[in-house]
Design a protein around this motif. Structure first.
Motif, mmCIF file in Angstrom:
data_model
loop_
_atom_site.group_PDB
_atom_site.id
_atom_site.type_symbol
_atom_site.label_atom_id
_atom_site.label_comp_id
_atom_site.label_asym_id
_atom_site.label_seq_id
_atom_site.Cartn_x
_atom_site.Cartn_y
_atom_site.Cartn_z
ATOM 1 N N LYS A 172 52.972 22.654 93.638
ATOM 2 C CA LYS A 172 52.512 22.128 92.337
ATOM 3 C C LYS A 172 52.769 20.626 92.248
ATOM 4 C CE LYS A 172 54.938 24.730 89.482
ATOM 5 N NZ LYS A 172 55.730 25.506 90.476
ATOM 6 N N ILE A 173 53.822 20.174 92.912
ATOM 7 C CA ILE A 173 54.153 18.743 92.862
ATOM 8 C C ILE A 173 53.556 18.004 94.060
ATOM 9 C CG2 ILE A 173 56.037 17.052 92.797
ATOM 10 C CD1 ILE A 173 57.830 19.318 91.698
ATOM 11 N N ASP A 174 53.662 18.586 95.257
ATOM 12 C CA ASP A 174 53.296 17.882 96.500
ATOM 13 C C ASP A 174 51.785 17.769 96.745
ATOM 14 O OD1 ASP A 174 55.910 17.428 97.178
ATOM 15 O OD2 ASP A 174 56.032 18.974 98.732
ATOM 16 N N ASP A 175 51.026 18.814 96.402
ATOM 17 C CA ASP A 175 49.627 18.866 96.851
ATOM 18 C C ASP A 175 48.778 17.696 96.354
ATOM 19 O OD1 ASP A 175 50.212 21.100 98.266
ATOM 20 O OD2 ASP A 175 48.731 22.414 97.292
ATOM 21 N N TYR A 176 48.910 17.383 95.061
ATOM 22 C CA TYR A 176 48.069 16.306 94.519
ATOM 23 C C TYR A 176 48.300 14.975 95.247
ATOM 24 C CZ TYR A 176 46.053 12.788 91.535
ATOM 25 O OH TYR A 176 45.339 11.690 91.098
ATOM 26 N N PRO A 177 49.561 14.511 95.330
ATOM 27 C CA PRO A 177 49.759 13.217 96.022
ATOM 28 C C PRO A 177 49.385 13.255 97.502
ATOM 29 C CG PRO A 177 51.871 14.187 95.382
ATOM 30 C CD PRO A 177 50.809 14.996 94.708
ATOM 31 N N LEU A 178 49.550 14.408 98.164
ATOM 32 C CA LEU A 178 49.156 14.490 99.577
ATOM 33 C C LEU A 178 47.657 14.262 99.717
ATOM 34 C CD1 LEU A 178 51.284 17.495 100.893
ATOM 35 C CD2 LEU A 178 51.443 15.098 101.620
ATOM 36 N N LYS A 179 46.888 14.938 98.877
ATOM 37 C CA LYS A 179 45.422 14.788 98.902
ATOM 38 C C LYS A 179 45.053 13.339 98.571
ATOM 39 C CE LYS A 179 41.146 16.663 98.630
ATOM 40 N NZ LYS A 179 40.386 15.618 97.977
ATOM 41 N N LYS B 55 50.003 27.257 105.005
ATOM 42 C CA LYS B 55 49.501 27.622 103.660
ATOM 43 C C LYS B 55 49.002 26.385 102.924
ATOM 44 C CE LYS B 55 52.706 31.452 102.870
ATOM 45 N NZ LYS B 55 53.999 31.667 102.206
ATOM 46 N N ARG B 56 49.738 25.293 103.104
ATOM 47 C CA ARG B 56 49.363 24.033 102.446
ATOM 48 C C ARG B 56 47.996 23.569 102.942
ATOM 49 N NH1 ARG B 56 53.588 20.623 104.185
ATOM 50 N NH2 ARG B 56 54.796 21.039 102.324
ATOM 51 N N VAL B 57 47.800 23.671 104.271
ATOM 52 C CA VAL B 57 46.525 23.251 104.861
ATOM 53 C C VAL B 57 45.381 24.074 104.267
ATOM 54 C CG1 VAL B 57 45.176 23.268 106.997
ATOM 55 C CG2 VAL B 57 47.511 22.367 107.006
ATOM 56 N N LEU C 133 42.208 22.600 102.236
ATOM 57 C CA LEU C 133 40.839 22.852 102.703
ATOM 58 C C LEU C 133 40.021 23.495 101.581
ATOM 59 C CD1 LEU C 133 41.445 24.159 106.348
ATOM 60 C CD2 LEU C 133 40.609 21.904 105.644
ATOM 61 N N GLU C 134 40.645 24.432 100.877
ATOM 62 C CA GLU C 134 39.954 25.084 99.756
ATOM 63 C C GLU C 134 39.623 24.078 98.667
ATOM 64 O OE1 GLU C 134 42.209 28.448 98.352
ATOM 65 O OE2 GLU C 134 41.912 29.495 100.262
ATOM 66 N N ALA C 135 40.490 23.067 98.539
ATOM 67 C CA ALA C 135 40.255 22.039 97.516
ATOM 68 C C ALA C 135 39.191 21.039 97.967
ATOM 69 C CB ALA C 135 41.565 21.316 97.202
ATOM 70 N N GLY C 136 38.624 21.237 99.168
ATOM 71 C CA GLY C 136 37.495 20.419 99.603
ATOM 72 C C GLY C 136 37.836 19.336 100.613
ATOM 73 N N ALA C 137 39.060 19.315 101.121
ATOM 74 C CA ALA C 137 39.407 18.306 102.117
ATOM 75 C C ALA C 137 38.867 18.722 103.493
ATOM 76 C CB ALA C 137 40.915 18.125 102.179
ATOM 77 N N ASP C 138 38.532 17.728 104.331
ATOM 78 C CA ASP C 138 38.045 18.021 105.684
ATOM 79 C C ASP C 138 39.221 18.341 106.598
ATOM 80 O OD1 ASP C 138 35.471 17.547 104.972
ATOM 81 O OD2 ASP C 138 35.519 15.416 105.560
ATOM 82 N N GLN C 139 38.992 19.237 107.549
ATOM 83 C CA GLN C 139 40.035 19.616 108.512
ATOM 84 C C GLN C 139 40.606 18.381 109.212
ATOM 85 O OE1 GLN C 139 40.981 23.096 109.471
ATOM 86 N NE2 GLN C 139 42.692 21.849 110.209
ATOM 87 N N GLU C 140 39.705 17.506 109.651
ATOM 88 C CA GLU C 140 40.105 16.311 110.394
ATOM 89 C C GLU C 140 41.062 15.442 109.571
ATOM 90 O OE1 GLU C 140 37.637 12.607 112.123
ATOM 91 O OE2 GLU C 140 36.604 14.557 112.221
ATOM 92 N N VAL C 141 40.781 15.375 108.278
ATOM 93 C CA VAL C 141 41.611 14.565 107.380
ATOM 94 C C VAL C 141 42.963 15.242 107.157
ATOM 95 C CG1 VAL C 141 41.787 13.659 105.028
ATOM 96 C CG2 VAL C 141 39.612 13.538 106.261
#
Lengths: 111, 232
Positions: free
Chosen positions: B148-155, B176-178, B182-190
Motif C-alpha cells: 500500500k505504501i511502496d507500490d505507488y512510488p516504485l511505479k 507478487k509485487r511484479v 504489471l496488472e497496473a499497466g507497467a511493461d515487463q521491461e520497465v
C-alpha cells in the motif's frame, strides 16, 4: 546530525565555517591528473594557518606537503601551483605510490 | 579567492543550482558563473560543454591556462519507509553527499526523534510527490514491505526514469509485487529495472549491513553507467 556529517565531509562547507570563525584559510584543488590519480580533478582540501585540514587531494600521500605549502600561501597571500609524481626513492620526498601524477592549485581565501 | 565567492558558491550548491568557477591559473583571478549566467559569459561555449559533461579541467587560452571547475547538484535519494534500515542508510547517504528525503505515512515510524536533522515527510507518497518530484538524477528505495505504501512510488520512480529503483523484500514478495505492477499497466521491461532483492550480495544481515549493501548498489549504478537497467 546531517550538518555534522556534511561539515566533516564537504571541504567547501568546512572552508566557509572556518572563515566564519575568523580563521585564515587556503583551499587546495586538484586541477590536473595523469595516470592513476587517487582523487579526481576538482577535489578540495581546506587548510588553516595552524595546519589543520579537512578534505583530500590524494589518498593521504601528499596532504602533508600540501598543508605545508598552504600555510605558506596564507602568509604570503599568493596562490601557488604544486606538482607531485611517483614517490621518490629518497625517504624525504613525498609522492604518489600509485604511480600517477597530480597538479594541485593552492590559493589563500581573502576575508 | 574571495570569501564572498565561496559563500555564493556554497549557496548555489545548497540550492541545487549548477555552478562553474573559472580560475586564471596565471593571474589567480577567479569568477563564479551560475548556470543561468553561462549564456552571457564570454566563455559560454566552453562552459556549456563542461557543464554537460560535468567534468572539470584546464582550458588553454591566450591569457593563460584557465581551470574550469563544474559543480553539479548532488544526487538525490528518496527513501520510502522510516524503518530501522532507513535510520542506518541516512547517515551513510549524508556522508556520500546524497540529498536525502524520507517518506512514510506511518507516524509511529516517521518521527523527528528517529530521524533528527533529516528531511522527513509523515505523508503518503502519492499525496506529497508532485508530478516532477522524481527525475533521472534520483534514486528511490522502498523498504516498508507494505504494498500500500511502496507500490505507488516504485511505479512513479520507473515512470520518471530514476537511475536506481530498489525494493526490499524476498523473491516471493517481489514476484507478487511484479504481478501487481504489471496488472497496473507497467511493461515487463520497465518492471525488470527494480533491483530486488535489494542491495549488493554481500550476505548483509543487520540493518546497518543491509544499508551498506543498498548504498553500495546505488553507488555502483551511479558510477558505472554500463550496469544501468541490467540485473546483477
Amino acid at each position: 546530525m546531517v550538518d555534522m556529517i556534511k561539515d566533516k565531509f564537504d571541504a567547501l562547507t568546512v572552508a566557509q565555517n572556518w572563515a566564519d570563525e575568523g580563521r585564515q584559510i587556503a583551499i587546495a584543488t586538484v586541477v590536473e591528473t595523469w595516470g592513476s590519480a587517487p582523487r579526481p580533478t576538482g577535489s578540495h582540501l581546506v587548510i588553516d594557518s595552524d595546519g589543520n585540514f579537512e578534505g583530500s587531494v590524494s589518498g593521504g600521500c601528499v596532504e602533508g606537503a600540501v598543508v605545508f605549502d598552504a600555510v605558506d600561501a596564507i602568509e604570503s597571500g599568493e596562490p601557488k601551483m604544486l606538482e607531485f609524481g611517483v614517490a621518490d626513492e629518497t625517504a624525504w620526498e613525498v609522492g604518489l605510490s600509485c604511480g600517477g601524477r597530480i597538479k594541485i592549485y593552492v590559493e589563500p581565501v581573502a576575508t | 579567492m574571495d570569501q564572498s565567492l565561496l559563500i555564493s558558491l556554497n549557496a548555489a550548491r545548497e540550492a541545487r543550482q549548477p555552478a562553474i568557477v573559472v580560475t586564471n591559473l596565471s593571474s589567480g583571478a577567479k569568477r563564479l558563473v551560475l548556470s543561468d549566467e553561462i549564456i552571457a559569459d564570454p566563455l559560454s561555449e566552453i562552459l556549456f560543454s563542461r557543464l554537460k559533461s560535468g567534468k572539470s579541467g584546464i582550458e588553454e587560452m591566450e591569457n593563460g591556462d584557465q581551470f574550469v571547475q563544474v559543480y553539479v547538484p548532488s544526487v538525490r535519494l528518496v527513501l520510502i519507509g522510516a524503518v530501522h534500515i532507513s535510520q542506518a542508510i541516512a547517515p551513510m547517504a549524508a556522508a556520500c553527499g546524497y540529498d536525502l528525503t524520507i517518506i512514510d505515512p506511518r507516524t509511529a515510524f516517521a518521527t523527528p526523534e528517529r530521524f533528527e536533522g533529516y528531511t522527513l515527510h509523515a505523508e503518503w507518497p502519492e499525496d506529497m510527490m508532485g508530478d516532477d518530484y522524481l527525475d533521472p538524477f534520483t534514486a528511490l528505495v522502498a523498504v516498508t514491505h507494505d504494498s500500500k505504501i511502496d507500490d505507488y512510488p516504485l511505479k512513479a520512480a520507473l515512470d520518471a526514469g530514476c537511475f536506481y529503483v530498489g525494493a526490499l523484500g524476498s523473491r516471493k514478495t517481489h514476484a507478487k509485487r511484479v504481478l501487481r505492477l504489471l496488472e497496473a499497466g507497467a511493461d515487463q521491461e520497465v518492471v525488470d529495472r527494480i533491483r530486488a532483492p535489494i542491495g549488493l550480495n554481500i550476505g548483509a544481515a543487520t540493518p546497518a549491513e543491509i544499508a551498506v549493501a543498498i548504498m553500495g548498489q546505488i553507488i555502483e549504478t551511479q558510477r558505472k553507467p554500463v550496469t544501468l537497467g541490467k540485473k546483477t
